[in-house]
Design a protein around this motif. Structure first.
Motif, PDB file in Angstrom:
ATOM      1  N   PRO A 129     -16.201 -13.306  41.474  1.00  0.00           N
ATOM      2  CA  PRO A 129     -17.208 -13.948  42.337  1.00  0.00           C
ATOM      3  C   PRO A 129     -18.159 -14.875  41.597  1.00  0.00           C
ATOM      4  O   PRO A 129     -18.729 -15.795  42.202  1.00  0.00           O
ATOM      5  CB  PRO A 129     -17.955 -12.750  42.940  1.00  0.00           C
ATOM      6  N   ASN A 130     -18.320 -14.686  40.285  1.00  0.00           N
ATOM      7  CA  ASN A 130     -19.205 -15.568  39.520  1.00  0.00           C
ATOM      8  C   ASN A 130     -18.489 -16.821  39.008  1.00  0.00           C
ATOM      9  O   ASN A 130     -19.091 -17.650  38.318  1.00  0.00           O
ATOM     10  CB  ASN A 130     -19.837 -14.815  38.347  1.00  0.00           C
ATOM     11  N   GLY A 131     -17.213 -16.961  39.319  1.00  0.00           N
ATOM     12  CA  GLY A 131     -16.466 -18.154  38.936  1.00  0.00           C
ATOM     13  C   GLY A 131     -15.732 -18.055  37.625  1.00  0.00           C
ATOM     14  O   GLY A 131     -14.964 -18.959  37.264  1.00  0.00           O
ATOM     15  N   LEU A 132     -15.920 -16.966  36.870  1.00  0.00           N
ATOM     16  CA  LEU A 132     -15.232 -16.781  35.594  1.00  0.00           C
ATOM     17  C   LEU A 132     -13.868 -16.146  35.808  1.00  0.00           C
ATOM     18  O   LEU A 132     -13.692 -15.316  36.714  1.00  0.00           O
ATOM     19  CB  LEU A 132     -16.068 -15.901  34.667  1.00  0.00           C
ATOM     20  N   ILE A 133     -12.916 -16.531  34.976  1.00  0.00           N
ATOM     21  CA  ILE A 133     -11.618 -15.858  35.050  1.00  0.00           C
ATOM     22  C   ILE A 133     -11.746 -14.478  34.425  1.00  0.00           C
ATOM     23  O   ILE A 133     -12.645 -14.213  33.626  1.00  0.00           O
ATOM     24  CB  ILE A 133     -10.503 -16.660  34.346  1.00  0.00           C
ATOM     25  N   ASP A 134     -10.834 -13.601  34.792  1.00  0.00           N
ATOM     26  CA  ASP A 134     -10.767 -12.263  34.216  1.00  0.00           C
ATOM     27  C   ASP A 134      -9.792 -12.328  33.038  1.00  0.00           C
ATOM     28  O   ASP A 134      -8.603 -12.588  33.223  1.00  0.00           O
ATOM     29  CB  ASP A 134     -10.278 -11.271  35.274  1.00  0.00           C
ATOM     30  N   LEU A 135     -10.291 -12.118  31.834  1.00  0.00           N
ATOM     31  CA  LEU A 135      -9.435 -12.218  30.644  1.00  0.00           C
ATOM     32  C   LEU A 135      -8.305 -11.203  30.676  1.00  0.00           C
ATOM     33  O   LEU A 135      -7.222 -11.455  30.128  1.00  0.00           O
ATOM     34  CB  LEU A 135     -10.274 -12.052  29.376  1.00  0.00           C
ATOM     35  N   ASN A 136      -8.515 -10.081  31.308  1.00  0.00           N
ATOM     36  CA  ASN A 136      -7.441  -9.086  31.427  1.00  0.00           C
ATOM     37  C   ASN A 136      -6.326  -9.616  32.322  1.00  0.00           C
ATOM     38  O   ASN A 136      -5.135  -9.374  32.054  1.00  0.00           O
ATOM     39  CB  ASN A 136      -7.993  -7.769  31.980  1.00  0.00           C
ATOM     40  N   GLU A 137      -6.692 -10.336  33.374  1.00  0.00           N
ATOM     41  CA  GLU A 137      -5.669 -10.932  34.233  1.00  0.00           C
ATOM     42  C   GLU A 137      -4.895 -11.999  33.475  1.00  0.00           C
ATOM     43  O   GLU A 137      -3.669 -12.106  33.599  1.00  0.00           O
ATOM     44  CB  GLU A 137      -6.299 -11.535  35.490  1.00  0.00           C
ATOM     45  N   GLU A 336     -12.267 -30.241  54.157  1.00  0.00           N
ATOM     46  CA  GLU A 336     -11.856 -28.859  53.945  1.00  0.00           C
ATOM     47  C   GLU A 336     -12.913 -28.188  53.080  1.00  0.00           C
ATOM     48  O   GLU A 336     -13.611 -28.855  52.311  1.00  0.00           O
ATOM     49  CB  GLU A 336     -10.498 -28.787  53.218  1.00  0.00           C
ATOM     50  N   PRO A 337     -13.052 -26.869  53.187  1.00  0.00           N
ATOM     51  CA  PRO A 337     -14.012 -26.180  52.318  1.00  0.00           C
ATOM     52  C   PRO A 337     -13.575 -26.284  50.864  1.00  0.00           C
ATOM     53  O   PRO A 337     -12.389 -26.388  50.556  1.00  0.00           O
ATOM     54  CB  PRO A 337     -13.973 -24.735  52.819  1.00  0.00           C
ATOM     55  N   SER A 338     -14.531 -26.262  49.960  1.00  0.00           N
ATOM     56  CA  SER A 338     -14.249 -26.361  48.538  1.00  0.00           C
ATOM     57  C   SER A 338     -13.293 -25.260  48.095  1.00  0.00           C
ATOM     58  O   SER A 338     -13.527 -24.078  48.333  1.00  0.00           O
ATOM     59  CB  SER A 338     -15.562 -26.242  47.752  1.00  0.00           C
ATOM     60  N   HIS A 339     -12.207 -25.657  47.439  1.00  0.00           N
ATOM     61  CA  HIS A 339     -11.253 -24.659  46.953  1.00  0.00           C
ATOM     62  C   HIS A 339     -11.879 -23.802  45.852  1.00  0.00           C
ATOM     63  O   HIS A 339     -11.507 -22.641  45.676  1.00  0.00           O
ATOM     64  CB  HIS A 339      -9.973 -25.329  46.444  1.00  0.00           C
ATOM     65  N   VAL A 340     -12.859 -24.371  45.129  1.00  0.00           N
ATOM     66  CA  VAL A 340     -13.545 -23.612  44.077  1.00  0.00           C
ATOM     67  C   VAL A 340     -14.366 -22.494  44.688  1.00  0.00           C
ATOM     68  O   VAL A 340     -14.291 -21.329  44.270  1.00  0.00           O
ATOM     69  CB  VAL A 340     -14.434 -24.552  43.230  1.00  0.00           C
ATOM     70  N   LEU A 341     -15.168 -22.825  45.690  1.00  0.00           N
ATOM     71  CA  LEU A 341     -16.027 -21.827  46.318  1.00  0.00           C
ATOM     72  C   LEU A 341     -15.212 -20.791  47.091  1.00  0.00           C
ATOM     73  O   LEU A 341     -15.562 -19.600  47.100  1.00  0.00           O
ATOM     74  CB  LEU A 341     -17.045 -22.514  47.239  1.00  0.00           C
ATOM     75  N   ARG A 342     -14.129 -21.229  47.713  1.00  0.00           N
ATOM     76  CA  ARG A 342     -13.262 -20.269  48.416  1.00  0.00           C
ATOM     77  C   ARG A 342     -12.642 -19.288  47.430  1.00  0.00           C
ATOM     78  O   ARG A 342     -12.545 -18.090  47.698  1.00  0.00           O
ATOM     79  CB  ARG A 342     -12.149 -21.007  49.178  1.00  0.00           C
ATOM     80  N   ALA A 343     -12.234 -19.790  46.264  1.00  0.00           N
ATOM     81  CA  ALA A 343     -11.635 -18.918  45.253  1.00  0.00           C
ATOM     82  C   ALA A 343     -12.643 -17.897  44.739  1.00  0.00           C
ATOM     83  O   ALA A 343     -12.267 -16.809  44.288  1.00  0.00           O
ATOM     84  CB  ALA A 343     -11.098 -19.751  44.087  1.00  0.00           C
ATOM     85  N   LEU A 346     -16.333 -17.144  48.792  1.00  0.00           N
ATOM     86  CA  LEU A 346     -17.177 -17.606  49.875  1.00  0.00           C
ATOM     87  C   LEU A 346     -16.369 -17.805  51.151  1.00  0.00           C
ATOM     88  O   LEU A 346     -15.189 -18.181  51.099  1.00  0.00           O
ATOM     89  CB  LEU A 346     -17.868 -18.936  49.517  1.00  0.00           C
ATOM     90  N   THR A 347     -16.997 -17.571  52.280  1.00  0.00           N
ATOM     91  CA  THR A 347     -16.373 -17.871  53.560  1.00  0.00           C
ATOM     92  C   THR A 347     -16.362 -19.384  53.754  1.00  0.00           C
ATOM     93  O   THR A 347     -17.090 -20.124  53.078  1.00  0.00           O
ATOM     94  CB  THR A 347     -17.153 -17.234  54.717  1.00  0.00           C
ATOM     95  N   ASP A 348     -15.558 -19.854  54.691  1.00  0.00           N
ATOM     96  CA  ASP A 348     -15.556 -21.279  54.994  1.00  0.00           C
ATOM     97  C   ASP A 348     -16.956 -21.739  55.389  1.00  0.00           C
ATOM     98  O   ASP A 348     -17.414 -22.820  54.994  1.00  0.00           O
ATOM     99  CB  ASP A 348     -14.578 -21.585  56.131  1.00  0.00           C
ATOM    100  N   GLU A 349     -17.642 -20.926  56.189  1.00  0.00           N
ATOM    101  CA  GLU A 349     -18.976 -21.283  56.664  1.00  0.00           C
ATOM    102  C   GLU A 349     -19.951 -21.476  55.499  1.00  0.00           C
ATOM    103  O   GLU A 349     -20.694 -22.458  55.464  1.00  0.00           O
ATOM    104  CB  GLU A 349     -19.501 -20.198  57.607  1.00  0.00           C
ATOM    105  N   ASP A 350     -19.933 -20.545  54.543  1.00  0.00           N
ATOM    106  CA  ASP A 350     -20.845 -20.670  53.399  1.00  0.00           C
ATOM    107  C   ASP A 350     -20.429 -21.791  52.460  1.00  0.00           C
ATOM    108  O   ASP A 350     -21.283 -22.435  51.832  1.00  0.00           O
ATOM    109  CB  ASP A 350     -20.935 -19.344  52.646  1.00  0.00           C
ATOM    110  N   ALA A 351     -19.127 -22.020  52.339  1.00  0.00           N
ATOM    111  CA  ALA A 351     -18.669 -23.137  51.503  1.00  0.00           C
ATOM    112  C   ALA A 351     -19.139 -24.464  52.088  1.00  0.00           C
ATOM    113  O   ALA A 351     -19.575 -25.364  51.351  1.00  0.00           O
ATOM    114  CB  ALA A 351     -17.151 -23.112  51.374  1.00  0.00           C
TER     115      ALA A 351
END
Length: 384
Positions: A129-137, A336-343, A346-351
């Motif tokens: 949710p903070n936009g960082l990738i998970d290094l374990n993933e 379209e909603p931001s693909h970054v924020l959706r990832a 965020l909901t479409d509404e908040d994006a």
């Protein structure tokens, strides 16, 4: 074209920056009397060629690379295409697996989707949710046939800074190359390609006060030399990596911008961060407003704020003399909603309710005050 009489307040510096006057002055002679082709063998051409060699040194000093590791391109999009497609073609004997992140710029994502259509296998990492990738993933996604990992240094929409050194280390453990989209980092942050162990890195001049149409690719040649198949053929320019007559005025401008950045970026960063923090703290006083992305690991000039139940496009449209953004400039025309924020969850509404503010070195405290006042007049009547 209608003349704009009001002062224009520009807070969209992640989309592009104004040209520094010193940069403009440096390139002008190469648009007028120093116009020779840098690849010509006569004395006039050799003089211009020597200038280009000096620019490679200037850029190398900015990112701690060798001059011959700099390939000039038309910008970051071309550099990204050259890097990803070039590695895919040159290392297909090792495998066909590429790893990237779901929040990358469209230049990376669209290139990867193109390669998927050609039979390459792409893993798109999720983000927290903070936009960082998970290094374990990331670690669990890497395979013996992984040939490239491509993760951007700084996200263009949120300013989130990824753990580049850790990503490069994990990539190299499986023998994969690591490519970094440095478009939002180079010229703004101290970047050392050796300390970060980066193999390839794209950058673009117009993100740090040089003109549009010039950028480059760092291509590591020391140690395990990176092999890259060219996209453009027709003369063998740039060591065979990118054919085409060099954009000398743009190259000179890029060199000057690099030298200025090396000398002034830390000083600029301190002042710009203070402006960003003032803007952010005031805007977060609106009911429910919150920052998208990690507030500890992000670029100093960016804040991406969600104003719940608001329409960002309406707000932006009513800011008559103020430039801000609701996403990447490269995809802003797509409704379209931001693909970054959706990832990031965020909901479409908040994006659709989120706005990116990105300050630059020419902004002033008065710009920030005027922006706060303008947004206040737009949102408050709606809240009432």
């Amino acid at each position: 074209m209608k003349e704009i009489k009001e002062k224009w307040i520009y807070l969209d510096n992640n989309a592009t920056t104004p040209i520094d006057k010193r940069v403009l002055e440096s390139m002008m002679p190469f648009l007028t009397h120093n116009f020779a082709n840098a690849n010509s063998t006569h004395q006039f051409g050799r003089h211009v060629s020597s200038v280009v060699r000096n620019v490679r040194k200037q850029i190398g000093e900015l990112i701690y690379a060798e001059p011959d590791e700099i390939i000039f391109t038309s910008g970051a999009t071309e550099a990204i295409n050259l890097a990803i497609k070039g590695v895919a073609a040159s290392y297909s004997h090792k495998g066909n697996h590429i790893v990237t992140a779901s929040t990358e710029h469209a230049a990376v994502l669209d290139t990867c989707r193109y390669l998927e259509s050609k039979g390459y296998e792409i893993t798109y990492l999720s983000v927290m949710p903070n936009g960082l990738i998970d290094l374990n993933e990331l670690k669990s996604s890497l395979r013996n046939d992984t040939i490239l990992v491509s993760v951007m240094y700084v996200n263009n929409e949120t300013g989130v800074i990824q753990p580049i050194k850790e990503i490069s280390q994990l990539s190299h453990e499986v023998g994969a190359l690591f490519m970094c989209d440095g478009t939002q980092a180079v010229g703004k942050l101290p970047v050392n390609v050796d300390e970060l162990d980066i193999d390839l890195m794209s950058f673009s001049g117009h993100k740090f006060y040089a003109p549009k149409g010039i950028g480059g690719l760092f291509l590591r040649k020391r140690g395990n030399r990176v092999k890259l198949e060219a996209l453009l053929h027709g003369g063998g320019h740039e060591g065979g990596s990118r054919s085409g007559t060099l954009n000398v005025p743009g190259i000179v401008a890029l060199g000057k911008a690099s030298s200025i950045a090396k000398e002034e970026m830390l000083q600029d960063a301190e002042r710009i961060k203070a402006l960003r923090d003032e803007l952010e703290s005031r805007l977060l006083k609106f009911p429910g407003a919150y920052v998208n992305g990690d507030v500890r690991n992000r670029l100093y000039n960016v804040t991406n704020i969600c104003f719940p139940c608001q329409d960002a496009n309406v707000i932006i449209g009513r800011l008559k003399n103020i430039s801000v953004s609701n996403g990447s400039a490269c995809t802003a025309a797509i409704i379209e909603p931001s693909h970054v924020l959706r990832a990031m969850g965020l909901t479409d509404e908040d994006a659709f309710a989120s706005i990116r503010f990105s300050a630059g070195k020419f902004n002033t405290k008065e710009d920030i005050t005027a922006t706060i006042e303008a947004i206040n007049t737009i949102i408050m009547p709606i809240l009432i």
